[in-house]
Design an enzyme around this catalytic site. Structure first.
Site, PDB file in Angstrom:
ATOM      1  N   TYR A  86       7.954   2.497  -7.065  1.00  9.69           N
ATOM      2  CA  TYR A  86       7.270   1.223  -7.294  1.00  9.69           C
ATOM      3  C   TYR A  86       6.828   1.067  -8.742  1.00  9.69           C
ATOM      4  O   TYR A  86       6.967  -0.014  -9.314  1.00  9.69           O
ATOM      5  CB  TYR A  86       6.054   1.103  -6.356  1.00  9.69           C
ATOM      6  CG  TYR A  86       6.432   1.117  -4.891  1.00  9.69           C
ATOM      7  CD1 TYR A  86       7.422   0.272  -4.407  1.00  9.69           C
ATOM      8  CD2 TYR A  86       5.815   1.969  -3.987  1.00  9.69           C
ATOM      9  CE1 TYR A  86       7.790   0.288  -3.072  1.00  9.69           C
ATOM     10  CE2 TYR A  86       6.170   1.990  -2.643  1.00  9.69           C
ATOM     11  CZ  TYR A  86       7.162   1.151  -2.200  1.00  9.69           C
ATOM     12  OH  TYR A  86       7.519   1.165  -0.878  1.00  9.69           O
ATOM     13  N   GLU A  94       0.858  -1.193   0.000  1.00 10.04           N
ATOM     14  CA  GLU A  94       0.000   0.000   0.000  1.00 10.04           C
ATOM     15  C   GLU A  94       0.883   1.227   0.000  1.00 10.04           C
ATOM     16  O   GLU A  94       1.949   1.226   0.616  1.00 10.04           O
ATOM     17  CB  GLU A  94      -0.879   0.065   1.265  1.00 10.04           C
ATOM     18  CG  GLU A  94      -2.083  -0.841   1.234  1.00 10.04           C
ATOM     19  CD  GLU A  94      -1.748  -2.244   1.681  1.00 10.04           C
ATOM     20  OE1 GLU A  94      -0.712  -2.403   2.365  1.00 10.04           O
ATOM     21  OE2 GLU A  94      -2.489  -3.177   1.343  1.00 10.04           O
TER      22      GLU A  94
HETATM   23  C1  LIG Z   1      10.588   5.910  -1.113  1.00 14.30           C
HETATM   24  C2  LIG Z   1      12.026   5.616  -0.659  1.00 14.30           C
HETATM   25  C3  LIG Z   1      12.062   4.241   0.018  1.00 14.30           C
HETATM   26  C4  LIG Z   1      12.941   5.617  -1.892  1.00 14.30           C
HETATM   27  O1  LIG Z   1      14.265   5.290  -1.461  1.00 14.30           O
HETATM   28  P1  LIG Z   1      15.570   5.984  -2.108  1.00 14.30           P
HETATM   29  O2  LIG Z   1      16.746   5.251  -1.633  1.00 14.30           O
HETATM   30  O3  LIG Z   1      15.513   7.449  -1.860  1.00 14.30           O
HETATM   31  O4  LIG Z   1      15.283   5.744  -3.660  1.00 14.30           O
HETATM   32  P2  LIG Z   1      16.355   5.353  -4.800  1.00 14.30           P
HETATM   33  O5  LIG Z   1      17.543   6.265  -4.713  1.00 14.30           O
HETATM   34  O6  LIG Z   1      16.599   3.900  -4.771  1.00 14.30           O
HETATM   35  O7  LIG Z   1      15.525   5.760  -6.088  1.00 14.30           O
HETATM   36  C5  LIG Z   1      14.651   4.847  -6.690  1.00 14.30           C
HETATM   37  C6  LIG Z   1      13.561   5.593  -7.428  1.00 14.30           C
HETATM   38  O8  LIG Z   1      12.680   6.211  -6.494  1.00 14.30           O
HETATM   39  C7  LIG Z   1      12.192   7.436  -7.067  1.00 14.30           C
HETATM   40  N1  LIG Z   1      12.655   8.554  -6.228  1.00 14.30           N
HETATM   41  C8  LIG Z   1      13.451   8.475  -5.148  1.00 14.30           C
HETATM   42  N2  LIG Z   1      13.601   9.686  -4.602  1.00 14.30           N
HETATM   43  C9  LIG Z   1      12.866  10.549  -5.347  1.00 14.30           C
HETATM   44  C10 LIG Z   1      12.597  11.944  -5.285  1.00 14.30           C
HETATM   45  N3  LIG Z   1      13.109  12.726  -4.316  1.00 14.30           N
HETATM   46  N4  LIG Z   1      11.780  12.481  -6.220  1.00 14.30           N
HETATM   47  C11 LIG Z   1      11.248  11.733  -7.182  1.00 14.30           C
HETATM   48  N5  LIG Z   1      11.468  10.386  -7.302  1.00 14.30           N
HETATM   49  C12 LIG Z   1      12.263   9.821  -6.399  1.00 14.30           C
HETATM   50  C13 LIG Z   1      12.773   7.537  -8.444  1.00 14.30           C
HETATM   51  O9  LIG Z   1      11.893   6.888  -9.351  1.00 14.30           O
HETATM   52  C14 LIG Z   1      14.036   6.743  -8.314  1.00 14.30           C
HETATM   53  O10 LIG Z   1      14.490   6.248  -9.513  1.00 14.30           O
HETATM   54  P3  LIG Z   1      15.253   7.220 -10.558  1.00 14.30           P
HETATM   55  O11 LIG Z   1      16.281   7.958  -9.741  1.00 14.30           O
HETATM   56  O12 LIG Z   1      15.793   6.245 -11.543  1.00 14.30           O
HETATM   57  O13 LIG Z   1      14.206   8.136 -11.087  1.00 14.30           O
HETATM   58  C15 LIG Z   1      12.553   6.727   0.301  1.00 14.30           C
HETATM   59  O14 LIG Z   1      12.409   7.978  -0.346  1.00 14.30           O
HETATM   60  C16 LIG Z   1      11.833   6.778   1.623  1.00 14.30           C
HETATM   61  O15 LIG Z   1      12.180   6.054   2.562  1.00 14.30           O
HETATM   62  N6  LIG Z   1      10.833   7.645   1.729  1.00 14.30           N
HETATM   63  C17 LIG Z   1      10.114   7.859   2.965  1.00 14.30           C
HETATM   64  C18 LIG Z   1       9.366   6.627   3.352  1.00 14.30           C
HETATM   65  C19 LIG Z   1       8.441   6.132   2.273  1.00 14.30           C
HETATM   66  O16 LIG Z   1       7.714   6.908   1.669  1.00 14.30           O
HETATM   67  N7  LIG Z   1       8.476   4.821   2.047  1.00 14.30           N
HETATM   68  C20 LIG Z   1       7.596   4.178   1.100  1.00 14.30           C
HETATM   69  C21 LIG Z   1       6.290   3.970   1.783  1.00 14.30           C
HETATM   70  S1  LIG Z   1       5.190   3.003   0.789  1.00 14.30           S
END
Ligand SMILES: CC(C)(COP(=O)(O)OP(=O)(O)OC[C@H]1O[C@@H](n2cnc3c(N)ncnc32)[C@H](O)[C@@H]1OP(=O)(O)O)[C@@H](O)C(=O)NCCC(=O)NCCS
Length: 140
Positions: free
Chosen positions: A109, A97
């Site tokens: 995702y 979710e």
């Molecule tokens: C969502 C989350 C897990 C992503 O982790 P991350 O290590 O920052 O992400 P990654 O560096 O592996 O990036 C993977 C993809 O996520 C997306 N992404 C990550 N950060 C982003 C940002 N600031 N803005 C837009 N897209 C973003 C992009 O699609 C990215 O791929 P791309 O760089 O090829 O476009 C992290 O931002 C997080 O923990 N957020 C807060 C908690 C949360 O929302 N968890 C998910 C709940 S369902």
């Protein structure tokens, strides 16, 4: 993830979310035998994931990366690892979710291959009332 990781995981959780998991949520996940993972940078815990496995299905309950470590590929990498775990355990589909307002999560995702299969009304607590959840699925 072990009990020793919970304090740091909770710190990250409380920093990231307005409605964070509690220590009890993490403990219950470990004790229930959910598949709980952490990623470290050196010795420092920087990300975690909680995966529930049931007959033929997996459910990703939490995936979080510490704010200072985001946007460096850790989220995608940990997601990839839990997808691997789910496949090894013969899950055919992975559900999760996500809040409609969480565009960063949705982007991660959908770019990974998840598709939206439904909406759970009023699933999340919100500042005013409740917020829906988008239900996403990945065929494994
Ligand atoms: C969502 C989350 C897990 C992503 O982790 P991350 O290590 O920052 O992400 P990654 O560096 O592996 O990036 C993977 C993809 O996520 C997306 N992404 C990550 N950060 C982003 C940002 N600031 N803005 C837009 N897209 C973003 C992009 O699609 C990215 O791929 P791309 O760089 O090829 O476009 C992290 O931002 C997080 O923990 N957020 C807060 C908690 C949360 O929302 N968890 C998910 C709940 S369902």
């Amino acid at each position: 993830m072990s009990e020793a990781d919970l304090r740091r995981a909770l710190e990250i959780e409380e920093d990231l979310y307005e409605f964070p998991w509690t220590l009890g949520n993490f403990r219950d996940s470990l004790r229930a035998g959910y598949s709980c993972w952490v990623a470290r940078d050196g010795r420092q815990l920087i990300a975690y994931a909680v995966l529930m496995l049931a007959a033929g299905e997996a459910h990703l309950l939490n995936l979080s990366v510490a704010a200072h470590a985001q946007r460096r590929g850790h989220g995608r990498s940990l997601l990839n690892d839990v997808v691997g775990v789910a496949r090894e355990r013969n899950a055919k589909v992975l559900f999760l979710e996500v809040r409609p307002t969480n565009t960063v999560g949705q982007r991660l995702y959908t770019r990974y291959g998840f598709r939206q299969i439904g909406v759970r009304r009023g699933y999340y607590p919100a500042r005013r009332g409740r917020e829906d959840a988008l239900v996403l699925a990945l065929d494994l």
